[in-house]
Design a protein around this motif. Structure first.
Motif, PDB file in Angstrom:
ATOM      1  N   GLY A   1      39.193  20.011  21.608  1.00 46.39           N
ATOM      2  CA  GLY A   1      38.410  20.541  22.726  1.00 46.39           C
ATOM      3  C   GLY A   1      39.280  21.278  23.725  1.00 46.39           C
ATOM      4  N   ASN A   2      39.766  22.434  23.316  1.00 48.88           N
ATOM      5  CA  ASN A   2      40.699  23.208  24.137  1.00 48.88           C
ATOM      6  C   ASN A   2      40.001  24.482  24.632  1.00 48.88           C
ATOM      7  N   PRO A   3      39.590  24.542  25.895  1.00 53.21           N
ATOM      8  CA  PRO A   3      38.856  25.714  26.388  1.00 53.21           C
ATOM      9  C   PRO A   3      39.616  27.015  26.161  1.00 53.21           C
ATOM     10  N   PHE A   4      38.861  28.079  25.858  1.00 48.55           N
ATOM     11  CA  PHE A   4      39.511  29.350  25.549  1.00 48.55           C
ATOM     12  C   PHE A   4      39.032  30.496  26.441  1.00 48.55           C
ATOM     13  N   VAL A   5      38.009  30.273  27.255  1.00 49.75           N
ATOM     14  CA  VAL A   5      37.491  31.374  28.072  1.00 49.75           C
ATOM     15  C   VAL A   5      38.453  31.653  29.223  1.00 49.75           C
ATOM     16  N   PRO A   6      38.482  32.881  29.724  1.00 47.96           N
ATOM     17  CA  PRO A   6      39.419  33.225  30.804  1.00 47.96           C
ATOM     18  C   PRO A   6      39.141  32.442  32.083  1.00 47.96           C
ATOM     19  N   VAL A   7      40.196  32.164  32.825  1.00 48.92           N
ATOM     20  CA  VAL A   7      40.039  31.527  34.136  1.00 48.92           C
ATOM     21  C   VAL A   7      39.414  32.530  35.094  1.00 48.92           C
ATOM     22  N   PRO A   8      38.772  32.076  36.163  1.00 51.31           N
ATOM     23  CA  PRO A   8      38.235  33.021  37.148  1.00 51.31           C
ATOM     24  C   PRO A   8      39.357  33.874  37.754  1.00 51.31           C
ATOM     25  N   GLN A   9      39.074  35.128  37.954  1.00 49.25           N
ATOM     26  CA  GLN A   9      40.087  36.025  38.513  1.00 49.25           C
ATOM     27  C   GLN A   9      40.525  35.561  39.897  1.00 49.25           C
ATOM     28  N   ALA A  10      39.616  34.953  40.641  1.00 49.55           N
ATOM     29  CA  ALA A  10      39.956  34.472  41.978  1.00 49.55           C
ATOM     30  C   ALA A  10      41.059  33.422  41.933  1.00 49.55           C
ATOM     31  N   PHE A  11      41.058  32.601  40.881  1.00 48.31           N
ATOM     32  CA  PHE A  11      42.119  31.606  40.736  1.00 48.31           C
ATOM     33  C   PHE A  11      43.446  32.300  40.469  1.00 48.31           C
ATOM     34  N   THR A  12      43.427  33.254  39.554  1.00 48.85           N
ATOM     35  CA  THR A  12      44.662  33.975  39.228  1.00 48.85           C
ATOM     36  C   THR A  12      45.199  34.698  40.458  1.00 48.85           C
ATOM     37  N   ASN A  13      44.305  35.340  41.210  1.00 45.94           N
ATOM     38  CA  ASN A  13      44.739  36.053  42.416  1.00 45.94           C
ATOM     39  C   ASN A  13      45.394  35.101  43.416  1.00 45.94           C
ATOM     40  N   LYS A  14      44.789  33.939  43.590  1.00 43.11           N
ATOM     41  CA  LYS A  14      45.338  32.963  44.530  1.00 43.11           C
ATOM     42  C   LYS A  14      46.682  32.434  44.050  1.00 43.11           C
ATOM     43  N   LEU A  15      46.803  32.234  42.761  1.00 49.04           N
ATOM     44  CA  LEU A  15      48.056  31.736  42.202  1.00 49.04           C
ATOM     45  C   LEU A  15      49.181  32.734  42.425  1.00 49.04           C
ATOM     46  N   VAL A  16      48.876  34.010  42.216  1.00 48.99           N
ATOM     47  CA  VAL A  16      49.873  35.055  42.447  1.00 48.99           C
ATOM     48  C   VAL A  16      50.259  35.099  43.927  1.00 48.99           C
ATOM     49  N   GLU A  17      49.255  35.039  44.782  1.00 49.46           N
ATOM     50  CA  GLU A  17      49.520  35.053  46.223  1.00 49.46           C
ATOM     51  C   GLU A  17      50.426  33.889  46.627  1.00 49.46           C
ATOM     52  N   LEU A  18      50.138  32.718  46.104  1.00 48.27           N
ATOM     53  CA  LEU A  18      50.940  31.543  46.430  1.00 48.27           C
ATOM     54  C   LEU A  18      52.371  31.669  45.900  1.00 48.27           C
ATOM     55  N   ALA A  19      52.495  32.197  44.691  1.00 48.60           N
ATOM     56  CA  ALA A  19      53.816  32.340  44.088  1.00 48.60           C
ATOM     57  C   ALA A  19      54.700  33.295  44.882  1.00 48.60           C
ATOM     58  N   GLN A  20      54.069  34.214  45.590  1.00 45.73           N
ATOM     59  CA  GLN A  20      54.816  35.187  46.389  1.00 45.73           C
ATOM     60  C   GLN A  20      54.957  34.755  47.846  1.00 45.73           C
ATOM     61  N   SER A  21      54.574  33.522  48.134  1.00 44.94           N
ATOM     62  CA  SER A  21      54.627  33.021  49.500  1.00 44.94           C
ATOM     63  C   SER A  21      56.067  32.973  50.021  1.00 44.94           C
ATOM     64  N   PRO A  22      56.269  33.343  51.276  1.00 45.51           N
ATOM     65  CA  PRO A  22      57.613  33.252  51.860  1.00 45.51           C
ATOM     66  C   PRO A  22      58.007  31.825  52.236  1.00 45.51           C
ATOM     67  N   GLU A  23      57.088  30.865  52.035  1.00 52.64           N
ATOM     68  CA  GLU A  23      57.370  29.474  52.371  1.00 52.64           C
ATOM     69  C   GLU A  23      57.363  28.620  51.097  1.00 52.64           C
ATOM     70  N   PRO A  24      58.440  28.669  50.326  1.00 53.84           N
ATOM     71  CA  PRO A  24      58.465  27.962  49.035  1.00 53.84           C
ATOM     72  C   PRO A  24      58.288  26.457  49.142  1.00 53.84           C
ATOM     73  N   SER A  25      58.691  25.853  50.242  1.00 50.85           N
ATOM     74  CA  SER A  25      58.549  24.401  50.356  1.00 50.85           C
ATOM     75  C   SER A  25      57.086  23.983  50.418  1.00 50.85           C
ATOM     76  N   THR A  26      56.231  24.861  50.961  1.00 50.83           N
ATOM     77  CA  THR A  26      54.798  24.560  51.011  1.00 50.83           C
ATOM     78  C   THR A  26      54.170  24.661  49.631  1.00 50.83           C
ATOM     79  N   VAL A  27      54.611  25.633  48.861  1.00 53.41           N
ATOM     80  CA  VAL A  27      54.015  25.914  47.560  1.00 53.41           C
ATOM     81  C   VAL A  27      54.618  25.063  46.451  1.00 53.41           C
TER      82      VAL A  27
END
Length: 399
Positions: A41-67
């Protein structure tokens, strides 16, 4: 000296994983497109784009200790607040952050919930068919799992058997709806009857009986099916959730425990979960994933393909003579095998490169599980293999 109990578990490997591993090897021989793998039972449909966008935003955060830093032991406060708010909006509950504990998926949630409300020797009841991993989940706590036999007519609860097994030793009931492996959704009437019975027995026995609700498939419910929010029915309820299926994020291992605000010990149980983490190593799920899912807590991936696949398979298999209760949700189907021995049936299915899981370990011999979280075009191509399999049984006079 090594731990003997874990050594013994090596001989009890998950049949689902073993079949999936066989499928991976077979795919090397004939190509993955020719292996009809309904095992995992391994889901294969794409994740919501909003999740991906937020993940990218967080990864580029200037505050790494928060993320990337450790989260508080109960989870990031803002995340717990957003999840409580989401549950309240959708299910009209009264959660606050004090009722939410962040975990590594539903498995982590169940691990904490069980330890919070059981002690060694207590009994935990669950209903067949059930997810096989419930056995180690429960038994490794010192409690004992007891399985209520199935009602194979519709896979709702077998209340006659349940009432006989509901003794004073029972401190928790572990429920899974929408259900893996049957795909059945327990009706409001079923949940209401279950809750009433638990509350009657609480008064009779003089102690709480916690309803632990395992809900990773809560958002995968098909048209015309009513899926009750189980915690609304029983005050002493603990919801165990995972975003693995709703957002198609199984590898990110993120979920939560939500203790019903009506439970007298709700806040205590959540705080206890933080202490339980110290002993089982489930503490501090990834901060970046907590923050990302909090932004999309009301959302799901596009889950419509699962209902499409279900309808194709249900219509085709019943036409071929398979007996099956029609799923109301999830991405699982649970037909009856074409012979009494489901293990032998699934072994024969391998001759047609159909990877099916016998249901003996699910507490329901004679049935098999299909996880149809695969592309629809592959589902359609698999129908010829099912037809050949059914014809082979007819020729042998078995079916």
């Amino acid at each position: 000296m090594i731990a003997e109990k874990y050594k013994q578990m090596l001989g009890q490997k998950s049949v689902i994983r073993e079949i999936a591993e066989y499928g991976a090897e077979r795919a090397k021989e004939i190509g993955s497109e020719n292996v009809f793998d309904y095992s995992l039972g391994n889901p294969f449909v794409p994740v919501p784009q909003a999740f991906t966008n937020k993940l990218v935003e967080l990864a580029q955060s200037p505050e790494p200790s928060t993320v990337h830093g450790y989260s508080p032991s109960l989870g990031i406060t803002s995340v717990r607040e957003k999840i409580a708010e989401s549950l309240n909006r959708r299910f009209h509950m009264g959660y606050r952050k004090e009722h939410i504990f962040m975990t590594t998926g539903a498995a982590g949630a169940i691990a904490h919930a069980l330890r919070a409300v059981t002690t060694a020797g207590d009994e935990v009841l669950t209903f067949a068919p059930f997810f096989p991993e419930y056995t180690p989940y429960v038994n490794q706590t010192g409690a004992v799992l007891k399985v209520v036999p199935p009602n194979t007519d519709d896979f709702q609860i077998n209340f006659e058997a349940f009432e006989k097994m509901l003794t004073a030793k029972v401190t928790a009931v572990l429920i899974n709806s929408p259900n893996n492996p049957s795909g059945v959704v327990y009706s409001p009437e079923t949940i209401q009857k279950l809750a009433q019975l638990l509350q009657e027995k609480e008064r009779e026995f003089g102690h709480e009986i916690y309803l632990i609700s395992d809900e990773p498939y809560r958002e995968i419910v098909f048209k015309g099916v009513e899926a009750p929010y189980i915690a609304k029915y029983h005050p002493n309820s603990i919801t165990c959730y995972s975003f693995s299926k709703s957002l198609s994020l199984p590898g990110e291992r993120i979920g939560y425990v939500a203790v019903n605000p009506a439970c007298p010990d709700a806040e205590l149980i959540v705080n206890m979960c933080g202490q339980i983490s110290r002993g089982i190593g489930h503490n501090c799920p990834p901060s970046i994933i907590q923050l990302a899912v909090a932004e999309v807590a009301d959302m799901t991936a596009d889950l419509s393909v699962y209902e499409t696949n279900m309808n194709i398979l249900y219509d085709a298999l019943t036409d071929l003579g398979f007996s099956c209760v029609k799923p109301g949700g999830t991405f699982y189907m649970f037909p009856k095998a074409l012979e009494e021995d489901a293990v032998a049936f699934c072994k024969k299915a391998l001759e047609y490169d159909l990877l099916l899981v016998p249901a003996d370990s699910f507490g329901c011999p004679g049935y098999f599980r299909m996880a149809y979280c695969i592309p629809t075009e592959k589902v359609e191509r698999s129908l010829a293999a099912f037809r050949k399999l059914a014809e082979a049984y007819k020729k042998e006079g078995i079916h």
